[in-house]
Design a protein around this motif. Structure first.
Motif, short mmCIF file in Angstrom:
data_model
loop_
_atom_site.label_atom_id
_atom_site.label_comp_id
_atom_site.label_asym_id
_atom_site.label_seq_id
_atom_site.Cartn_x
_atom_site.Cartn_y
_atom_site.Cartn_z
N GLN A 157 0.83 -1.19 0.00
CA GLN A 157 0.00 0.00 0.00
C GLN A 157 0.88 1.25 0.00
O GLN A 157 2.09 1.19 0.25
CB GLN A 157 -0.90 0.00 1.24
N VAL A 158 0.28 2.40 -0.30
CA VAL A 158 1.01 3.67 -0.22
C VAL A 158 1.56 3.82 1.20
O VAL A 158 0.83 3.72 2.18
CB VAL A 158 0.08 4.85 -0.57
N GLY A 159 2.87 4.01 1.29
CA GLY A 159 3.53 4.11 2.59
C GLY A 159 3.85 2.78 3.22
O GLY A 159 4.35 2.73 4.34
N GLY A 160 3.58 1.66 2.51
CA GLY A 160 3.78 0.33 3.08
C GLY A 160 5.23 -0.09 3.13
O GLY A 160 6.13 0.57 2.59
N VAL A 161 5.46 -1.22 3.80
CA VAL A 161 6.83 -1.70 4.06
C VAL A 161 7.14 -2.99 3.31
O VAL A 161 8.14 -3.64 3.60
CB VAL A 161 7.05 -1.90 5.57
N LEU A 162 6.31 -3.37 2.33
CA LEU A 162 6.56 -4.62 1.60
C LEU A 162 7.55 -4.36 0.47
O LEU A 162 7.27 -4.51 -0.72
CB LEU A 162 5.24 -5.19 1.07
N ALA A 163 8.74 -3.94 0.87
CA ALA A 163 9.84 -3.70 -0.05
C ALA A 163 11.13 -3.90 0.70
O ALA A 163 11.18 -3.75 1.93
CB ALA A 163 9.77 -2.29 -0.65
N GLY A 164 12.19 -4.24 -0.01
CA GLY A 164 13.47 -4.47 0.64
C GLY A 164 14.60 -4.40 -0.37
O GLY A 164 14.39 -4.56 -1.58
N ASN A 165 15.80 -4.18 0.13
CA ASN A 165 16.98 -4.05 -0.72
C ASN A 165 18.04 -5.04 -0.25
O ASN A 165 18.33 -5.11 0.95
CB ASN A 165 17.53 -2.63 -0.65
#
Length: 545
Positions: free
Chosen positions: A318-326
């Protein structure tokens, strides 16, 4: 259920477990809106919540079956048979199912029937033995005064009186009961043997516990964690460049530039992690190719490996969500493998399949256009964690995970979108899903209470394979202000940004938007994740005192 788990463990097939098979079937049948709600609400804990819900549902089903068996045992037995049928059907409908996968549900249903029959028998009233005539007390004569003052004699069992004890039962003896006395109720004098009930219940619980624990222990035989720990990966022929100094914004509470393996988001449909032994692993590359190939894990490691920093993000974010990573990935470039196999004209899709049957579709041009699309075997300097695809997975920068990031990959079919559909495209998601330009505020947190004065505002932005060119931020409805961008190793990673705000007392809304290197600016209007990813400005409300 405990016996069914034991049978599944003996077979070495976790997907044959009724509760896991039913749970997986539930995931397949879940509408998209409910799936997005679960991920948005519970994040990576969505599977734990599902299993808890299944446990509650099974408990309710057990209570219903018990109540049905009260009037007639056969009703409860039919309920257990139905439950076993549902579990067996769910197991057989899994993508990698075999006929034997129905066996644990059948064994569990039969064990449940036996347990129900024993429990029902244990609570059946147990008649008290009638006293034998020879053991009856000898009657004695008791003087009684009649209305005329004369003494009369009656007989009563020895030790009885007129209210309790044997005297109260004496009137029910056939030879002493009057013609008008009512017949005793059926089962009179019967009672439940509590000791028998407790022992039977404890035995059933014990068998269930031993079966469930034993089944889980047997399934752990297949765990590949020790094999993964002993694995040593070759050095890359092309190393990733150093992360530039300053890539990590030094603000308390800021997201790390590189996400640890333990903290990297996980979104998939696997209720139980596939345990793939690299010694048995093979990758089949086939379809619209001149020379189909099959690679073992050793074959894969003999290919030239490269190392790259790549950010991944989930379409459900979602907008502002944390389902991302590097992370820093180690793997084999996928494009040279396909070119050597000879891609035939007309192909436009790679349909990939994981070891548990999950399918994803990747646009072929996104793999062949020069980006670092990988068959990854390492993550942040170690072999892939089991939760992230050990022994091998796909990583394609610039695409959402549902069209690029197949974990536990075992099959690549070069085909056409018009011919084959993957799991999520069948459910209404877009066939091609490039990552949208995205930014968020990481510091301060929503609803934070701050002290007036200089305050750091910082966050993360990404547009993988295009790169971030600018980030702007806004206080309330004031002017947009440029933020300072941190350096990055390339266009395939996210980028951190920071700004300083001289905060005044009051309630304020902070907003952020990003512009990628193609000149595309993040739009104001928010859209949901379906069908090709959420977008819109991220905002947080804070209070300054």
């Amino acid at each position: 259920m405990g016996t069914a788990e034991l049978a599944a463990g003996a077979l070495g097939r976790a997907t044959a477990s009724p509760i896991l098979a039913i749970g997986a079937g539930f995931i397949d049948l879940t509408p998209v809106w409910l799936k997005d709600f679960a991920i948005r609400t519970f994040g990576s804990n969505d599977k734990t919540v599902l299993l808890i819900g299944l446990g509650a549902g099974i408990t309710i089903a057990a209570l219903v079956i018990g109540l049905l068996s009260t009037p007639r045992l056969v009703f409860g037995l039919i309920g257990l048979a139905a439950f076993g049928t549902v579990g067996g059907t769910a197991a057989l409908t899994r993508p990698v199912a075999e006929p034997i996968d129905a066996l644990p549900s059948a064994v569990g249903a039969l064990a449940g029937m036996a347990a129900l029959a024993l429990l029902a028998r244990s609570v059946r009233p147990k008649p008290r033995p009638k006293p034998h005539p020879r053991h009856r007390a000898s009657p004695i004569r008791h003087p009684e005064t009649t209305a005329k003052g004369k003494v009369a004699h009656s007989t009563a069992p020895l030790g009885g009186d007129q209210a309790t004890g044997p005297r109260s039962e004496w009137k029910n003896w056939p030879e002493h009961r009057s013609k008008d006395a009512p017949e005793p109720a059926p089962g009179a004098g019967a009672g439940i043997d509590r000791r028998r009930v407790l022992l039977t219940g404890a035995g059933v619980v014990g068998v269930a516990a031993v079966g469930g624990i034993g089944g889980r222990a047997l399934l752990r035989r297949e765990n590949v964690s020790k094999i993964r720990t002993r694995l040593r990966l070759p050095a890359p022929v092309s190393q990733a460049g150093p992360v530039p100094a300053g890539a990590q914004v030094r603000v308390p509470g800021m997201t790390p530039f590189r996400t640890s393996n333990a903290d990297f988001y996980r979104v998939d449909t696997a209720l139980v992690l596939p345990q793939v032994d690299p010694r048995d692993w093979t990758l089949r590359i086939h379809g619209m190719l001149a020379h189909p190939v099959e690679l073992t894990f050793d074959d894969l490691l003999r290919q030239p490996l490269i190392e790259r920093d790549i950010s991944l993000s989930c379409v459900s974010n979602q907008v502002g969500g944390v389902l991302a990573g590097n992370a820093r990935w180690l793997g084999v470039p996928l494009a040279p493998l396909l070119r050597r196999a000879g891609v035939r004209p007309g192909a436009d899709q790679i349909l990939s399949r994981s070891s548990d049957g999950m399918t994803l579709s990747t646009p072929l041009e996104s793999v062949l256009d020069g980006r670092d699309a990988l068959l990854a075997v390492g993550m942040n300097g170690e072999p892939l964690p089991v939760a992230h695809g050990f022994p091998a997975r796909m990583v394609v920068p610039g695409l959402y995970g549902y069209v690029s990031a197949t974990k536990w990959v075992v099959d690549l079919k070069v085909t056409r979108f018009a011919t084959d559909q993957a799991y999520w495209t069948k459910r209404g998601y877009a066939e091609r899903a490039p990552v949208k330009t995205f930014s968020r505020i990481d510091v301060p947190k929503p609803f934070a209470r701050l002290t007036a004065g200089p305050i750091a505002v910082a966050g993360t932005a990404w547009a993988q394979h295009r790169g971030i060119d600018a980030v702007e931020w806004q206080v309330d409805d004031g002017p947009w202000r440029p933020a300072r961008l941190a350096p990055v190793p390339g266009i395939d990673t996210w980028r951190q940004w920071v700004a300083e705000w001289d905060a005044l007392p009051g309630s304020h809304t902070l907003r952020v938007r990003a512009t990628d290197k193609t000149g595309t600016t993040q739009p104001e209007h928010r859209s949901p994740p379906v069908p090709d990813g959420a977008t819109g400005w991220h905002s947080v409300v804070v209070t300054v005192t």
